[in-house]
Design a protein around this motif. Sequence first.
Motif, PDB file in Angstrom:
ATOM      1  N   TRP A  76      -0.661  -4.145  15.667  1.00 28.04           N
ATOM      2  CA  TRP A  76       0.681  -4.724  15.803  1.00 28.04           C
ATOM      3  C   TRP A  76       0.743  -5.702  16.968  1.00 28.04           C
ATOM      4  CZ3 TRP A  76       3.358  -4.251  20.332  1.00 28.04           C
ATOM      5  CH2 TRP A  76       2.957  -3.244  21.225  1.00 28.04           C
ATOM      6  N   LEU A  77      -0.100  -5.501  17.984  1.00 31.35           N
ATOM      7  CA  LEU A  77      -0.062  -6.341  19.171  1.00 31.35           C
ATOM      8  C   LEU A  77      -0.894  -7.615  19.029  1.00 31.35           C
ATOM      9  CD1 LEU A  77       1.090  -6.529  22.016  1.00 31.35           C
ATOM     10  CD2 LEU A  77      -0.751  -5.063  22.820  1.00 31.35           C
ATOM     11  N   THR A  78      -1.705  -7.704  17.991  1.00 30.24           N
ATOM     12  CA  THR A  78      -2.586  -8.868  17.831  1.00 30.24           C
ATOM     13  C   THR A  78      -2.502  -9.518  16.454  1.00 30.24           C
ATOM     14  OG1 THR A  78      -4.386  -7.368  17.197  1.00 30.24           O
ATOM     15  CG2 THR A  78      -4.265  -8.037  19.521  1.00 30.24           C
ATOM     16  N   ASP A  79      -2.184  -8.749  15.420  1.00 32.45           N
ATOM     17  CA  ASP A  79      -2.268  -9.263  14.048  1.00 32.45           C
ATOM     18  C   ASP A  79      -1.034  -8.966  13.205  1.00 32.45           C
ATOM     19  OD1 ASP A  79      -5.433  -9.980  13.590  1.00 32.45           O
ATOM     20  OD2 ASP A  79      -5.182  -8.306  14.980  1.00 32.45           O
ATOM     21  N   GLY A  80       0.083  -8.649  13.839  1.00 29.88           N
ATOM     22  CA  GLY A  80       1.286  -8.333  13.084  1.00 29.88           C
ATOM     23  C   GLY A  80       1.841  -9.542  12.345  1.00 29.88           C
ATOM     24  N   VAL A  81       2.537  -9.270  11.244  1.00 26.67           N
ATOM     25  CA  VAL A  81       3.239 -10.315  10.491  1.00 26.67           C
ATOM     26  C   VAL A  81       4.663  -9.842  10.237  1.00 26.67           C
ATOM     27  CG1 VAL A  81       1.128 -11.143   9.387  1.00 26.67           C
ATOM     28  CG2 VAL A  81       2.542  -9.440   8.209  1.00 26.67           C
ATOM     29  N   ILE A  82       5.553 -10.790  10.009  1.00 28.47           N
ATOM     30  CA  ILE A  82       6.933 -10.471   9.648  1.00 28.47           C
ATOM     31  C   ILE A  82       7.150 -10.889   8.207  1.00 28.47           C
ATOM     32  CG2 ILE A  82       9.359 -10.992  10.058  1.00 28.47           C
ATOM     33  CD1 ILE A  82       8.624 -11.313  13.023  1.00 28.47           C
ATOM     34  N   SER A  83       7.616  -9.952   7.393  1.00 24.73           N
ATOM     35  CA  SER A  83       7.783 -10.186   5.962  1.00 24.73           C
ATOM     36  C   SER A  83       9.248 -10.129   5.559  1.00 24.73           C
ATOM     37  CB  SER A  83       6.975  -9.147   5.165  1.00 24.73           C
ATOM     38  OG  SER A  83       5.590  -9.371   5.335  1.00 24.73           O
ATOM     39  N   HIS A  84       9.500 -10.595   4.356  1.00 23.17           N
ATOM     40  CA  HIS A  84      10.849 -10.727   3.808  1.00 23.17           C
ATOM     41  C   HIS A  84      10.895  -9.965   2.491  1.00 23.17           C
ATOM     42  CE1 HIS A  84      13.985 -13.771   1.963  1.00 23.17           C
ATOM     43  NE2 HIS A  84      14.523 -12.589   2.210  1.00 23.17           N
ATOM     44  N   ALA A  85      11.894  -9.098   2.332  1.00 25.73           N
ATOM     45  CA  ALA A  85      12.097  -8.354   1.081  1.00 25.73           C
ATOM     46  C   ALA A  85      13.570  -8.449   0.702  1.00 25.73           C
ATOM     47  CB  ALA A  85      11.670  -6.901   1.237  1.00 25.73           C
ATOM     48  N   ILE A  86      13.887  -8.164  -0.566  1.00 18.19           N
ATOM     49  CA  ILE A  86      15.242  -8.328  -1.086  1.00 18.19           C
ATOM     50  C   ILE A  86      15.648  -7.092  -1.882  1.00 18.19           C
ATOM     51  CG2 ILE A  86      16.765  -9.770  -2.508  1.00 18.19           C
ATOM     52  CD1 ILE A  86      14.916 -12.115  -2.008  1.00 18.19           C
ATOM     53  N   ALA A  87      16.954  -6.732  -1.802  1.00 19.65           N
ATOM     54  CA  ALA A  87      17.485  -5.598  -2.563  1.00 19.65           C
ATOM     55  C   ALA A  87      18.919  -5.893  -2.974  1.00 19.65           C
ATOM     56  CB  ALA A  87      17.424  -4.321  -1.739  1.00 19.65           C
ATOM     57  N   ASP A  88      19.410  -5.112  -3.946  1.00 26.37           N
ATOM     58  CA  ASP A  88      20.807  -5.214  -4.380  1.00 26.37           C
ATOM     59  C   ASP A  88      21.718  -4.327  -3.544  1.00 26.37           C
ATOM     60  OD1 ASP A  88      20.284  -7.040  -6.461  1.00 26.37           O
ATOM     61  OD2 ASP A  88      19.672  -5.403  -7.792  1.00 26.37           O
ATOM     62  N   SER A  89      21.127  -3.383  -2.816  1.00 25.63           N
ATOM     63  CA  SER A  89      21.865  -2.468  -1.963  1.00 25.63           C
ATOM     64  C   SER A  89      21.234  -2.469  -0.575  1.00 25.63           C
ATOM     65  CB  SER A  89      21.837  -1.049  -2.539  1.00 25.63           C
ATOM     66  OG  SER A  89      22.214  -0.087  -1.573  1.00 25.63           O
ATOM     67  N   PRO A  90      22.016  -2.310   0.498  1.00 25.39           N
ATOM     68  CA  PRO A  90      21.413  -2.329   1.836  1.00 25.39           C
ATOM     69  C   PRO A  90      20.464  -1.172   2.098  1.00 25.39           C
ATOM     70  CG  PRO A  90      23.726  -1.691   1.955  1.00 25.39           C
ATOM     71  CD  PRO A  90      23.483  -2.166   0.557  1.00 25.39           C
ATOM     72  N   ALA A  91      20.592  -0.090   1.326  1.00 25.96           N
ATOM     73  CA  ALA A  91      19.701   1.060   1.494  1.00 25.96           C
ATOM     74  C   ALA A  91      18.507   1.013   0.552  1.00 25.96           C
ATOM     75  CB  ALA A  91      20.478   2.364   1.294  1.00 25.96           C
ATOM     76  N   GLY A  92      18.341  -0.091  -0.192  1.00 26.60           N
ATOM     77  CA  GLY A  92      17.212  -0.252  -1.080  1.00 26.60           C
ATOM     78  C   GLY A  92      17.539   0.113  -2.516  1.00 26.60           C
ATOM     79  N   PRO A  93      16.516   0.016  -3.408  1.00 27.44           N
ATOM     80  CA  PRO A  93      15.106  -0.266  -3.103  1.00 27.44           C
ATOM     81  C   PRO A  93      14.843  -1.754  -2.825  1.00 27.44           C
ATOM     82  CG  PRO A  93      15.405  -0.026  -5.465  1.00 27.44           C
ATOM     83  CD  PRO A  93      16.737   0.304  -4.837  1.00 27.44           C
ATOM     84  N   TYR A  94      13.965  -2.017  -1.872  1.00 22.75           N
ATOM     85  CA  TYR A  94      13.600  -3.374  -1.494  1.00 22.75           C
ATOM     86  C   TYR A  94      12.306  -3.789  -2.189  1.00 22.75           C
ATOM     87  CZ  TYR A  94      17.197  -3.744   2.069  1.00 22.75           C
ATOM     88  OH  TYR A  94      18.399  -3.834   2.713  1.00 22.75           O
ATOM     89  N   VAL A  95      12.250  -5.069  -2.543  1.00 21.54           N
ATOM     90  CA  VAL A  95      11.060  -5.649  -3.176  1.00 21.54           C
ATOM     91  C   VAL A  95      10.525  -6.751  -2.268  1.00 21.54           C
ATOM     92  CG1 VAL A  95      10.150  -6.888  -5.174  1.00 21.54           C
ATOM     93  CG2 VAL A  95      11.917  -5.128  -5.485  1.00 21.54           C
ATOM     94  N   HIS A  96       9.259  -6.628  -1.896  1.00 17.05           N
ATOM     95  CA  HIS A  96       8.620  -7.613  -1.022  1.00 17.05           C
ATOM     96  C   HIS A  96       8.622  -8.996  -1.681  1.00 17.05           C
ATOM     97  CE1 HIS A  96       5.658  -9.240   1.864  1.00 17.05           C
ATOM     98  NE2 HIS A  96       5.143  -9.846   0.806  1.00 17.05           N
ATOM     99  N   LYS A  97       8.950 -10.004  -0.889  1.00 14.59           N
ATOM    100  CA  LYS A  97       8.955 -11.376  -1.391  1.00 14.59           C
ATOM    101  C   LYS A  97       7.843 -12.222  -0.786  1.00 14.59           C
ATOM    102  CE  LYS A  97      11.756 -15.576  -1.700  1.00 14.59           C
ATOM    103  NZ  LYS A  97      13.002 -16.270  -1.289  1.00 14.59           N
ATOM    104  N   GLU A  98       7.730 -12.219   0.570  1.00 11.05           N
ATOM    105  CA  GLU A  98       6.778 -13.120   1.209  1.00 11.05           C
ATOM    106  C   GLU A  98       6.595 -12.759   2.672  1.00 11.05           C
ATOM    107  OE1 GLU A  98       8.572 -16.995   1.199  1.00 11.05           O
ATOM    108  OE2 GLU A  98      10.491 -16.197   1.864  1.00 11.05           O
ATOM    109  N   ILE A  99       5.495 -13.240   3.255  1.00 16.72           N
ATOM    110  CA  ILE A  99       5.302 -13.228   4.699  1.00 16.72           C
ATOM    111  C   ILE A  99       5.920 -14.500   5.255  1.00 16.72           C
ATOM    112  CG2 ILE A  99       3.599 -13.386   6.560  1.00 16.72           C
ATOM    113  CD1 ILE A  99       1.742 -11.658   4.865  1.00 16.72           C
ATOM    114  N   VAL A 100       6.751 -14.378   6.297  1.00 18.11           N
ATOM    115  CA  VAL A 100       7.451 -15.548   6.822  1.00 18.11           C
ATOM    116  C   VAL A 100       6.965 -15.986   8.203  1.00 18.11           C
ATOM    117  CG1 VAL A 100       9.524 -15.178   5.455  1.00 18.11           C
ATOM    118  CG2 VAL A 100       9.347 -14.117   7.702  1.00 18.11           C
ATOM    119  N   LEU A 101       6.450 -15.061   9.016  1.00 12.88           N
ATOM    120  CA  LEU A 101       5.955 -15.416  10.339  1.00 12.88           C
ATOM    121  C   LEU A 101       4.685 -14.635  10.651  1.00 12.88           C
ATOM    122  CD1 LEU A 101       9.071 -15.460  12.752  1.00 12.88           C
ATOM    123  CD2 LEU A 101       7.959 -17.413  11.649  1.00 12.88           C
ATOM    124  N   GLU A 102       3.745 -15.297  11.337  1.00 13.86           N
ATOM    125  CA  GLU A 102       2.543 -14.662  11.872  1.00 13.86           C
ATOM    126  C   GLU A 102       2.088 -15.458  13.089  1.00 13.86           C
ATOM    127  OE1 GLU A 102      -0.611 -14.765   8.943  1.00 13.86           O
ATOM    128  OE2 GLU A 102       0.310 -16.506   8.003  1.00 13.86           O
TER     129      GLU A 102
END
Length: 358
Positions: A76-102
């Motif tokens: 996490w301190l050297t190779d972490g990425v930030i990803s984006h997921a989407i859901a119809d409800s705030p409690a999920g279920p979430y579906v991964h969409k993409e990596i947005v930052l690294e």
Amino acid sequence: MKKIITVLIFCLPLYILSQINTDDLDLANKILEIDEENILRNPLYHNWGSSIIKGKDGKYHLFYAQMSKEIGFRSWLTDGVISHAIADSPAGPYVHKEIVLEGRGPGYWDAYTAHNPRIKYFEGKYYLYYMSTNTGDRLLSDKEFDQARNGVITNEFRALVRMNQRIGVAVSKSINGPWKRLDQPIVEPSGPIAQITCNPALAKRPEGGYIMIVRGDKPNIEYANGKWPDHNELIRSQAIALSDSPLGPWEIQPKLAVGDLNSEDPAIWYDSKRKRYYGVYHAFGYMGMITSIDGINWEKAKHYKVLDKSLKKADGTEIKANRLERPFIYVEDGVAKVLTVAVFENSKNSYSLFVPLD
């Protein structure tokens, strides 16, 4: 009559309002049962801390930290990425969409990771706050970098990337990007924070401007020649930073939000109904909640303890976390709807959990 009283309370000065006991939020009694739809797993990645926002499309957008299982959880301190997921409800279920930052690589302040995201919408733009690091003027060999990647905190190279942790932000007009990063970090250590700035948590202040809780190390942490005390001896703390703009400059205030308690991973929001701020953090064994009228002077909330490291599921089984960290409270229409946490089990399984709130 109720409306008149509400207006009168809102108009009272802070020093009078502070005498009125509006601190009745009890998150522990709002927790509902969870099931598999409230868990986001990935076979190739450790999922970690997350942050939710509702988009203009009516969907719920999750920005969350991930670490490759092939490299290992410590990355996490050297190779972490930030990803984006989407859901119809705030409690999920979430579906991964993409990596947005690294990490952007050598030569950038955010060279080697993107971690612990907080997504916010201010004044027509989306702000994705995150933590990253670098190795300063030193270019590590592959062997040295591998020690930084997987080593313990007493290791010279692990200490180097830890010491260079800072907070940055990426900005976009759309929740789907593209994201433009700043060339420099936005918060440097100062005042009661002697080393590092990481794990940002933000809210808009009702009187104008912005507030951030910043995690750092207290001044009594000794660091010399790259040698650190044992990990358990590190004293973490939470400070308050204020700014007139989401981009800064941010000024760290002299008084800590959390005093002598070893804690981290704060979340913060302003409760417009109760006319006070709330913050939730993990204190290495449980989640605690603090509160403040003005955002500067904080105290334990009346209902302080929010969550232990075990949760019951709807099917009768129990989540027993070795680590339960990175709390975030999703608030919609002034009401706390979801508590998100990161879970690391004894089986070395790691995932994001979304706890619905009544």
